[in-house]
Design a protein around this motif. Structure first.
Motif, PDB file in Angstrom:
ATOM      1  N   ARG A 136      90.572 -23.886  91.154  1.00  0.00           N
ATOM      2  CA  ARG A 136      90.757 -23.289  92.475  1.00  0.00           C
ATOM      3  C   ARG A 136      89.413 -23.109  93.179  1.00  0.00           C
ATOM      4  N   PRO A 137      89.340 -23.508  94.448  1.00  0.00           N
ATOM      5  CA  PRO A 137      88.098 -23.287  95.197  1.00  0.00           C
ATOM      6  C   PRO A 137      87.884 -21.788  95.443  1.00  0.00           C
ATOM      7  N   LEU A 138      86.707 -21.450  95.850  1.00  0.00           N
ATOM      8  CA  LEU A 138      86.339 -20.072  96.129  1.00  0.00           C
ATOM      9  C   LEU A 138      86.549 -19.799  97.617  1.00  0.00           C
ATOM     10  N   ALA A 139      87.277 -18.746  97.938  1.00  0.00           N
ATOM     11  CA  ALA A 139      87.479 -18.337  99.331  1.00  0.00           C
ATOM     12  C   ALA A 139      86.727 -17.028  99.549  1.00  0.00           C
ATOM     13  N   LEU A 140      85.942 -16.973 100.610  1.00  0.00           N
ATOM     14  CA  LEU A 140      85.177 -15.767 100.894  1.00  0.00           C
ATOM     15  C   LEU A 140      85.071 -15.534 102.385  1.00  0.00           C
ATOM     16  N   VAL A 141      84.822 -14.296 102.735  1.00  0.00           N
ATOM     17  CA  VAL A 141      84.581 -13.937 104.123  1.00  0.00           C
ATOM     18  C   VAL A 141      83.070 -13.861 104.301  1.00  0.00           C
ATOM     19  N   MET A 142      82.548 -14.629 105.260  1.00  0.00           N
ATOM     20  CA  MET A 142      81.097 -14.667 105.471  1.00  0.00           C
ATOM     21  C   MET A 142      80.569 -13.267 105.777  1.00  0.00           C
ATOM     22  N   GLY A 143      79.513 -12.905 105.077  1.00  0.00           N
ATOM     23  CA  GLY A 143      78.868 -11.618 105.292  1.00  0.00           C
ATOM     24  C   GLY A 143      79.438 -10.496 104.456  1.00  0.00           C
ATOM     25  N   SER A 144      80.477 -10.790 103.657  1.00  0.00           N
ATOM     26  CA  SER A 144      81.057  -9.726 102.837  1.00  0.00           C
ATOM     27  C   SER A 144      80.365  -9.701 101.482  1.00  0.00           C
ATOM     28  N   ARG A 145      80.206  -8.538 100.966  1.00  0.00           N
ATOM     29  CA  ARG A 145      79.600  -8.365  99.656  1.00  0.00           C
ATOM     30  C   ARG A 145      80.361  -7.282  98.951  1.00  0.00           C
ATOM     31  N   PRO A 146      80.332  -7.166  97.683  1.00  0.00           N
ATOM     32  CA  PRO A 146      79.591  -7.950  96.717  1.00  0.00           C
ATOM     33  C   PRO A 146      80.199  -9.332  96.532  1.00  0.00           C
ATOM     34  N   TYR A 147      79.385 -10.240  96.015  1.00  0.00           N
ATOM     35  CA  TYR A 147      79.828 -11.602  95.779  1.00  0.00           C
ATOM     36  C   TYR A 147      80.636 -11.673  94.492  1.00  0.00           C
ATOM     37  N   THR A 148      81.466 -12.693  94.396  1.00  0.00           N
ATOM     38  CA  THR A 148      82.288 -12.862  93.202  1.00  0.00           C
ATOM     39  C   THR A 148      82.172 -14.281  92.681  1.00  0.00           C
ATOM     40  N   ARG A 149      82.568 -14.466  91.444  1.00  0.00           N
ATOM     41  CA  ARG A 149      82.713 -15.776  90.810  1.00  0.00           C
ATOM     42  C   ARG A 149      81.478 -16.669  90.915  1.00  0.00           C
ATOM     43  N   GLY A 150      80.294 -16.130  90.675  1.00  0.00           N
ATOM     44  CA  GLY A 150      79.097 -16.957  90.633  1.00  0.00           C
ATOM     45  C   GLY A 150      78.383 -17.142  91.952  1.00  0.00           C
ATOM     46  N   MET A 151      78.869 -16.541  92.987  1.00  0.00           N
ATOM     47  CA  MET A 151      78.257 -16.632  94.308  1.00  0.00           C
ATOM     48  C   MET A 151      77.043 -15.702  94.362  1.00  0.00           C
ATOM     49  N   CYS A 152      76.010 -16.061  95.152  1.00  0.00           N
ATOM     50  CA  CYS A 152      74.837 -15.206  95.309  1.00  0.00           C
ATOM     51  C   CYS A 152      74.350 -15.295  96.759  1.00  0.00           C
ATOM     52  N   GLU A 153      73.360 -14.486  97.083  1.00  0.00           N
ATOM     53  CA  GLU A 153      72.847 -14.414  98.446  1.00  0.00           C
ATOM     54  C   GLU A 153      72.249 -15.734  98.920  1.00  0.00           C
ATOM     55  N   GLY A 154      71.592 -16.464  98.035  1.00  0.00           N
ATOM     56  CA  GLY A 154      70.997 -17.749  98.409  1.00  0.00           C
ATOM     57  C   GLY A 154      72.041 -18.766  98.850  1.00  0.00           C
ATOM     58  N   VAL A 155      73.206 -18.753  98.213  1.00  0.00           N
ATOM     59  CA  VAL A 155      74.284 -19.668  98.599  1.00  0.00           C
ATOM     60  C   VAL A 155      74.822 -19.283  99.972  1.00  0.00           C
ATOM     61  N   GLU A 156      74.982 -17.972 100.213  1.00  0.00           N
ATOM     62  CA  GLU A 156      75.468 -17.541 101.533  1.00  0.00           C
ATOM     63  C   GLU A 156      74.482 -17.941 102.623  1.00  0.00           C
ATOM     64  N   TYR A 157      73.202 -17.824 102.340  1.00  0.00           N
ATOM     65  CA  TYR A 157      72.173 -18.223 103.300  1.00  0.00           C
ATOM     66  C   TYR A 157      72.337 -19.696 103.692  1.00  0.00           C
ATOM     67  N   VAL A 158      72.577 -20.545 102.707  1.00  0.00           N
ATOM     68  CA  VAL A 158      72.738 -21.976 102.970  1.00  0.00           C
ATOM     69  C   VAL A 158      74.062 -22.256 103.689  1.00  0.00           C
ATOM     70  N   LEU A 159      75.104 -21.496 103.358  1.00  0.00           N
ATOM     71  CA  LEU A 159      76.409 -21.695 104.005  1.00  0.00           C
ATOM     72  C   LEU A 159      76.359 -21.446 105.510  1.00  0.00           C
ATOM     73  N   ARG A 160      75.468 -20.583 105.964  1.00  0.00           N
ATOM     74  CA  ARG A 160      75.385 -20.238 107.390  1.00  0.00           C
ATOM     75  C   ARG A 160      75.121 -21.447 108.277  1.00  0.00           C
ATOM     76  N   SER A 161      74.494 -22.483 107.724  1.00  0.00           N
ATOM     77  CA  SER A 161      74.163 -23.656 108.545  1.00  0.00           C
ATOM     78  C   SER A 161      74.971 -24.895 108.155  1.00  0.00           C
ATOM     79  N   MET A 162      75.924 -24.750 107.230  1.00  0.00           N
ATOM     80  CA  MET A 162      76.749 -25.902 106.831  1.00  0.00           C
ATOM     81  C   MET A 162      77.981 -26.012 107.718  1.00  0.00           C
ATOM     82  N   ARG A 163      78.495 -27.203 107.817  1.00  0.00           N
ATOM     83  CA  ARG A 163      79.736 -27.447 108.567  1.00  0.00           C
ATOM     84  C   ARG A 163      80.833 -27.829 107.587  1.00  0.00           C
ATOM     85  N   ALA A 164      82.064 -27.614 108.012  1.00  0.00           N
ATOM     86  CA  ALA A 164      83.205 -27.992 107.180  1.00  0.00           C
ATOM     87  C   ALA A 164      83.098 -29.476 106.827  1.00  0.00           C
TER      88      ALA A 164
END
Length: 186
Positions: free
Chosen positions: A110-138
């Protein structure tokens, strides 16, 4: 000879009697001015301290973010996630040179579903990944190298089994693929 009436000593008028008060007014005025000046100087000193700490913190965060490197594997063409958006991603994370501690790629996972900017992170997610997600496109896919400060830091992480442990101070490598970006349900 006639006796002349004795002259009475004259009393000073009210204005003249307050001669001492006039110097008090000068002293009081100067005291007020120096008091206000000293108070303003103290406020300025405190404000300078607060602003310098904020700038230092922002500089440190900017350096950490600059140390987060990513490499485009595929550029997406969809929407860029904004804070509050629901983002569905596939994620594979491992300690540099180690085994994966999270992997949502592949059949039956199952893929990971998250709300951008919500914390704490789950299932191996960290702040560095969220930082990179901010500039990615679907539809986009990146390989990301996350420094320890934006990963799990000095605490490390334990996700349950022996293979899913991140030691303290570890640099992490992720492969991140954005499957979908949408408005979060209310």
């Amino acid at each position: 000879m006639q006796a002349q009436p004795q002259a009475r000593p004259r009393r000073a008028p009210a204005a003249a009697a307050s001669g001492a008060d006039s110097t008090d007014w000068v002293a009081t005025s100067l005291t007020r001015r120096f008091g206000i000046g000293a108070g303003l100087a103290w406020v300025g000193f405190l404000a300078f301290g607060v602003v310098s700490e904020q700038l230092k913190t922002r500089f440190e965060v900017a350096q950490q973010l600059a140390n987060t490197k990513y490499y485009e594997m595929r550029v997406g063409g969809g929407d860029v996630p904004r804070p509050g958006d629901l983002v569905v991603i596939d994620l594979k994370g491992r300690v540099t040179g180690g085994e994966a501690f999270v992997d949502t790629f592949g059949d039956g996972k199952r893929p990971l579903a998250l709300v951008m900017g919500s914390r704490p992170y789950t299932r191996g997610m960290c702040e560095g990944v969220e930082y990179v997600l901010r500039s990615m496109r679907a539809g986009g896919k990146r390989r990301v190298v996350v420094p320890p400060a934006l990963g799990f830091g000095d605490d490390g992480a334990d996700f349950g089994d022996a293979a899913a442990q991140v030691p303290p101070g570890a640099t992490l490598e992720y492969v991140v693929e954005v499957d979908k970006v949408s408005i979060a349900p209310a």
